[in-house]
Design a protein around this motif. Sequence first.
Motif, PDB file in Angstrom:
ATOM      1  N   ARG A   1      -9.112  10.179  10.648  1.00  0.00           N
ATOM      2  CA  ARG A   1      -9.014   8.645   9.751  1.00  0.00           C
ATOM      3  C   ARG A   1      -9.352   7.895  11.058  1.00  0.00           C
ATOM      4  O   ARG A   1      -9.335   8.046  12.189  1.00  0.00           O
ATOM      5  N   ALA A   2      -9.603   6.652  10.740  1.00  0.00           N
ATOM      6  CA  ALA A   2     -10.262   5.417  11.575  1.00  0.00           C
ATOM      7  C   ALA A   2      -9.004   4.530  11.317  1.00  0.00           C
ATOM      8  O   ALA A   2      -8.585   4.029  10.287  1.00  0.00           O
ATOM      9  N   VAL A   3      -8.711   3.858  12.485  1.00  0.00           N
ATOM     10  CA  VAL A   3      -7.779   2.807  12.507  1.00  0.00           C
ATOM     11  C   VAL A   3      -8.339   1.692  13.354  1.00  0.00           C
ATOM     12  O   VAL A   3      -8.667   2.010  14.601  1.00  0.00           O
ATOM     13  N   ALA A   4      -8.466   0.471  12.783  1.00  0.00           N
ATOM     14  CA  ALA A   4      -8.884  -0.676  13.859  1.00  0.00           C
ATOM     15  C   ALA A   4      -7.808  -1.776  13.649  1.00  0.00           C
ATOM     16  O   ALA A   4      -7.088  -2.096  12.785  1.00  0.00           O
TER      17      ALA A   4
ATOM     18  N   GLU B   1      -6.157  -2.166  10.231  1.00  0.00           N
ATOM     19  CA  GLU B   1      -6.922  -1.464   8.889  1.00  0.00           C
ATOM     20  C   GLU B   1      -6.830  -0.102   9.019  1.00  0.00           C
ATOM     21  O   GLU B   1      -6.957   0.535  10.316  1.00  0.00           O
ATOM     22  N   VAL B   2      -6.536   0.815   8.016  1.00  0.00           N
ATOM     23  CA  VAL B   2      -6.738   2.274   8.191  1.00  0.00           C
ATOM     24  C   VAL B   2      -7.568   2.567   7.127  1.00  0.00           C
ATOM     25  O   VAL B   2      -7.316   2.308   6.075  1.00  0.00           O
ATOM     26  N   GLY B   3      -8.353   3.370   7.665  1.00  0.00           N
ATOM     27  CA  GLY B   3      -9.533   4.019   6.643  1.00  0.00           C
ATOM     28  C   GLY B   3      -9.200   5.298   6.188  1.00  0.00           C
ATOM     29  O   GLY B   3      -8.385   6.051   6.492  1.00  0.00           O
TER      30      GLY B   3
ATOM     31  N   ARG C   1       0.882  -1.085   0.144  1.00  0.00           N
ATOM     32  CA  ARG C   1       0.020   0.067  -0.146  1.00  0.00           C
ATOM     33  C   ARG C   1       0.707   1.229  -0.044  1.00  0.00           C
ATOM     34  O   ARG C   1       0.549   2.133  -0.662  1.00  0.00           O
TER      35      ARG C   1
ATOM     36  N   SER D   1      -9.982   0.595  18.445  1.00  0.00           N
ATOM     37  CA  SER D   1     -10.260   1.420  17.437  1.00  0.00           C
ATOM     38  C   SER D   1      -9.529   2.738  17.701  1.00  0.00           C
ATOM     39  O   SER D   1      -9.761   3.228  19.049  1.00  0.00           O
TER      40      SER D   1
ATOM     41  N   HIS E   1      -1.414  12.359   5.266  1.00  0.00           N
ATOM     42  CA  HIS E   1      -0.624  11.355   6.502  1.00  0.00           C
ATOM     43  C   HIS E   1       0.186  12.192   7.343  1.00  0.00           C
ATOM     44  O   HIS E   1       0.579  11.414   8.303  1.00  0.00           O
TER      45      HIS E   1
END
Length: 149
Positions: A128-131, A147-149, A76, A118, A97
């Motif tokens: 942003r969201a990170v899970a 996961e990074v949204g 990515r 989360s 970022h």
Amino acid sequence: MSIAVPESAPRPPAGGYTWRQDRTVAALTGKNEMERVGAIARSIGQAAVEILAGTRPASQLSRWTEPEVVERFTQRAAMLKLVQEQCPDRRAVFEVHRAARIRRIRVCSPAPGCYEASLVVEESTRARAVALRIERIARQWRVTHLEVG
């Protein structure tokens, strides 16, 4: 002439911390374990966003994550770098970022030895969201999904 110095008992370290006292499995349950997982989630989440920004190599995740996670973030980050090079006129879009800060962390435990976290990551122009899913595997914490949204 000799001076007699009375023997004194060893003093505990400042703050009451005793080495290895909190390293037992019993001490890493409940609140202590939740705090530890929260700290891991914070540092891994920050690192993941910095990898996507190109300021950190994905290999730094290898100690804490499964190999598939590192491979996916390597791909990515390479893809984002390629798009940046091909679209120099849209440089501002790729600055999102940079200078990311963790604003909030939520951790829950769906099963013993397994946690899901989360994070809300604030960047200069958006949030942003990170899970993450963090599991205890062979006495070590491992991030199995990220996961990074």
